[in-house]
Design an enzyme around this catalytic site. Structure first.
Site, PDB file in Angstrom:
ATOM      1  N   GLU A  16      -1.158  19.331  16.516  1.00 34.43           N
ATOM      2  CA  GLU A  16      -1.207  20.604  15.778  1.00 34.43           C
ATOM      3  C   GLU A  16      -1.325  21.781  16.729  1.00 34.43           C
ATOM      4  OE1 GLU A  16      -0.002  21.254  12.763  1.00 34.43           O
ATOM      5  OE2 GLU A  16      -1.506  19.911  11.896  1.00 34.43           O
ATOM      6  N   HIS A  17      -0.532  22.795  16.437  1.00 34.24           N
ATOM      7  CA  HIS A  17      -0.515  24.025  17.236  1.00 34.24           C
ATOM      8  C   HIS A  17      -0.159  23.739  18.689  1.00 34.24           C
ATOM      9  CE1 HIS A  17      -1.609  27.226  14.462  1.00 34.24           C
ATOM     10  NE2 HIS A  17      -2.390  26.363  13.846  1.00 34.24           N
ATOM     11  N   SER A  50      15.567  31.245  -8.806  1.00 30.89           N
ATOM     12  CA  SER A  50      14.637  30.158  -8.508  1.00 30.89           C
ATOM     13  C   SER A  50      13.933  29.767  -9.794  1.00 30.89           C
ATOM     14  CB  SER A  50      13.608  30.622  -7.477  1.00 30.89           C
ATOM     15  OG  SER A  50      12.524  29.724  -7.476  1.00 30.89           O
ATOM     16  N   LEU A 105       2.175  22.595   3.734  1.00 35.02           N
ATOM     17  CA  LEU A 105       3.136  21.496   3.876  1.00 35.02           C
ATOM     18  C   LEU A 105       4.520  22.018   4.263  1.00 35.02           C
ATOM     19  CD1 LEU A 105       2.078  19.395   0.746  1.00 35.02           C
ATOM     20  CD2 LEU A 105       1.305  19.168   3.111  1.00 35.02           C
ATOM     21  N   SER A 107       6.412  24.627   2.993  1.00 33.04           N
ATOM     22  CA  SER A 107       7.396  24.909   1.948  1.00 33.04           C
ATOM     23  C   SER A 107       8.430  25.907   2.460  1.00 33.04           C
ATOM     24  CB  SER A 107       6.710  25.437   0.691  1.00 33.04           C
ATOM     25  OG  SER A 107       5.865  26.489   1.035  1.00 33.04           O
ATOM     26  N   SER A 108       8.042  26.774   3.401  1.00 24.45           N
ATOM     27  CA  SER A 108       9.006  27.769   3.881  1.00 24.45           C
ATOM     28  C   SER A 108      10.113  27.108   4.703  1.00 24.45           C
ATOM     29  CB  SER A 108       8.305  28.866   4.674  1.00 24.45           C
ATOM     30  OG  SER A 108       7.571  28.287   5.716  1.00 24.45           O
ATOM     31  N   GLU A 140      12.683  32.412  10.154  1.00 26.16           N
ATOM     32  CA  GLU A 140      11.253  32.776  10.254  1.00 26.16           C
ATOM     33  C   GLU A 140      11.047  33.882  11.290  1.00 26.16           C
ATOM     34  OE1 GLU A 140       8.733  31.569   8.489  1.00 26.16           O
ATOM     35  OE2 GLU A 140       9.492  29.670   7.689  1.00 26.16           O
ATOM     36  N   ASP A 152       8.348  21.979  12.222  1.00 32.97           N
ATOM     37  CA  ASP A 152       8.607  21.775  10.789  1.00 32.97           C
ATOM     38  C   ASP A 152      10.103  21.630  10.533  1.00 32.97           C
ATOM     39  OD1 ASP A 152       5.930  22.293  10.713  1.00 32.97           O
ATOM     40  OD2 ASP A 152       6.137  24.350   9.989  1.00 32.97           O
ATOM     41  N   TYR A 202      -1.651  33.385  13.115  1.00 33.03           N
ATOM     42  CA  TYR A 202      -0.761  32.448  13.804  1.00 33.03           C
ATOM     43  C   TYR A 202      -0.118  33.133  15.023  1.00 33.03           C
ATOM     44  CZ  TYR A 202       2.929  29.014  14.501  1.00 33.03           C
ATOM     45  OH  TYR A 202       3.754  28.066  15.055  1.00 33.03           O
TER      46      TYR A 202
HETATM   47  C1  GLA Z   1       3.136  26.018  11.268  1.00 25.79           C
HETATM   48  C2  GLA Z   1       4.330  26.333  12.156  1.00 25.79           C
HETATM   49  C3  GLA Z   1       4.635  25.168  13.115  1.00 25.79           C
HETATM   50  C4  GLA Z   1       3.389  24.697  13.857  1.00 25.79           C
HETATM   51  C5  GLA Z   1       2.213  24.515  12.878  1.00 25.79           C
HETATM   52  C6  GLA Z   1       0.924  24.221  13.602  1.00 25.79           C
HETATM   53  O1  GLA Z   1       3.449  24.982  10.398  1.00 25.79           O
HETATM   54  O2  GLA Z   1       5.467  26.599  11.384  1.00 25.79           O
HETATM   55  O3  GLA Z   1       5.655  25.536  14.008  1.00 25.79           O
HETATM   56  O4  GLA Z   1       3.072  25.559  14.903  1.00 25.79           O
HETATM   57  O5  GLA Z   1       2.010  25.650  12.058  1.00 25.79           O
HETATM   58  O6  GLA Z   1       1.004  23.005  14.267  1.00 25.79           O
END
Ligand code: GLA
Length: 356
Positions: A16-17, A50, A105, A107-108, A140, A152, A202
């Protein structure tokens, strides 16, 4: 021509991250997602409806609609702009429908990827998995204002049924990791806490890791290359951020070894360590997520749990012995005043065409 495509949401198992730091990540596509039907017309207009939102989005090609920040229509604007950079777009109608039950999760990325896959197909354009992922990331970056990594979009574009997806963010290459039949179940627990200010927080974490990489002489977006010993040279906050990135990178390697050795106790322990590091060093958790993880970890049959995704609300991923349920959710309501909802998740694979 009408094209119908489905793109899954994802749960990140571990890593993560670190996708924007050149690390390796292990997300999994899940059975919930977004379906987009795209059809081409020559009216020089874009129309998107939508089933999950009341108002349609409509604009003439070459213009920008006036939409508030964060509106789902920006994903449509972004998808059209990306498609236009590849091919002439004469006019498109998009119909969107999603069933993703929780935030956190992605969704974007599911929406972006489904819009692009359906739109490209309707326009007769073929995109490889990586190109599709990079195109969805551009939406994004350029149209939504989130400087996200590629995790993602990569798993959503290239994930395979029954498997997690190990994505190396340094080489931009990935491979499926089949999840063994004896693996305990994977659950997602929605905290019910909306992700407040997640975009600015973020982007801020991304700036901090960039600063830490520069201070250590690592290449841009390559903080995962640093060693544990070097991290001690960094000042306060940057030291904590870098300690998380390097530790998380190691936990991904350990998690792969645990899957290989069917060592589920070890895998669960790594989830718990990951959460602790996200909470204390990377500081992207919140009371609700901490409370859920604590309750889950204390509940029978739970081998480990951690926040998943960007954080600041959203969801928790838990590894539960087969047949066990996340039973502690009433306790969560008493402590947080919110209702948590749990879903067992499975991998149906990445983006795919839907017929009918
Ligand atoms: C979001 C971002 C990903 C990633 C996660 C954290 O989902 O879209 O690129 O950085 O946060 O792991």
């Amino acid at each position: 021509m009408t094209s119908r495509w489905w793109a899954p949401a994802r749960v990140n198992l571990i890593g993560e991250h670190i996708d924007y730091c050149g690390g390796r990540v292990l997300p999994m596509p899940i059975q919930f997602g977004t379906t987009v039907t795209a059809s081409r017309h020559d009216g020089r207009r874009i129309v998107a409806t939508s089933r999950n939102q009341s108002a349609a989005v409509e604009f003439a090609i070459g213009t920008r609609p006036s939409l508030p920040a964060g509106h789902w229509g920006w994903y449509v604007v972004g998808a059209v702009a990306v498609l236009q950079s590849i091919v002439d777009v004469d006019g498109l109608q998009f119909d969107v429908e999603g069933d993703i039950p929780a935030s956190g999760l992605s969704s974007s990325a599911s929406l972006s990827t489904a819009l692009l896959a359906a739109g490209a197909d309707a326009l007769g354009v073929e995109l490889s998995g990586l190109d599709l992922a990079l195109a969805a990331q551009r939406i994004e970056h350029d149209h939504v204002g989130v400087a996200c990594g590629l995790m993602d979009q990569a798993v959503i574009a290239s994930g395979v049924r029954g498997a997690a997806y190990l994505f190396d963010c340094r080489t931009l290459s990935g491979r499926s990791i089949a999840l063994p039949a004896d693996m305990p179940s994977i659950w997602v627990i929605d905290s019910g806490k909306p992700r407040a200010l997640v975009n600015s927080a973020y982007n801020n974490r991304r700036r901090e890791t960039t600063a830490a990489a520069a201070a250590l002489g690592c290449a841009k977006d390559r903080l995962a290359d640093a060693s544990v010993d070097e991290v001690d040279r960094l000042p306060g906050v940057l030291r904590k951020r870098a300690r998380h990135v390097i530790g998380e990178q190691r936990r991904v390697a350990d998690a792969l070894a645990a899957i290989d050795g069917h060592d589920w106790i070890r895998f669960g322990a790594l989830l718990i360590d990951s959460h602790r590091s996200l909470r204390d060093d990377f500081e992207v958790s919140c009371e609700e997520l901490d409370c859920l993880v604590e309750l889950l970890v204390a509940s029978p049959g739970c081998l480990g749990a951690r926040m998943t995704g960007a954080g600041f609300g959203g969801a928790v991923v838990a590894l539960m012995e087969n047949g066990a349920n996340p039973v502690s959710l009433d306790g969560y309501r008493a402590v947080s005043g919110r209702i948590a909802r749990a879903f067992e998740v499975r991998s149906f694979g990445g983006v795919q065409r839907r017929h009918g």
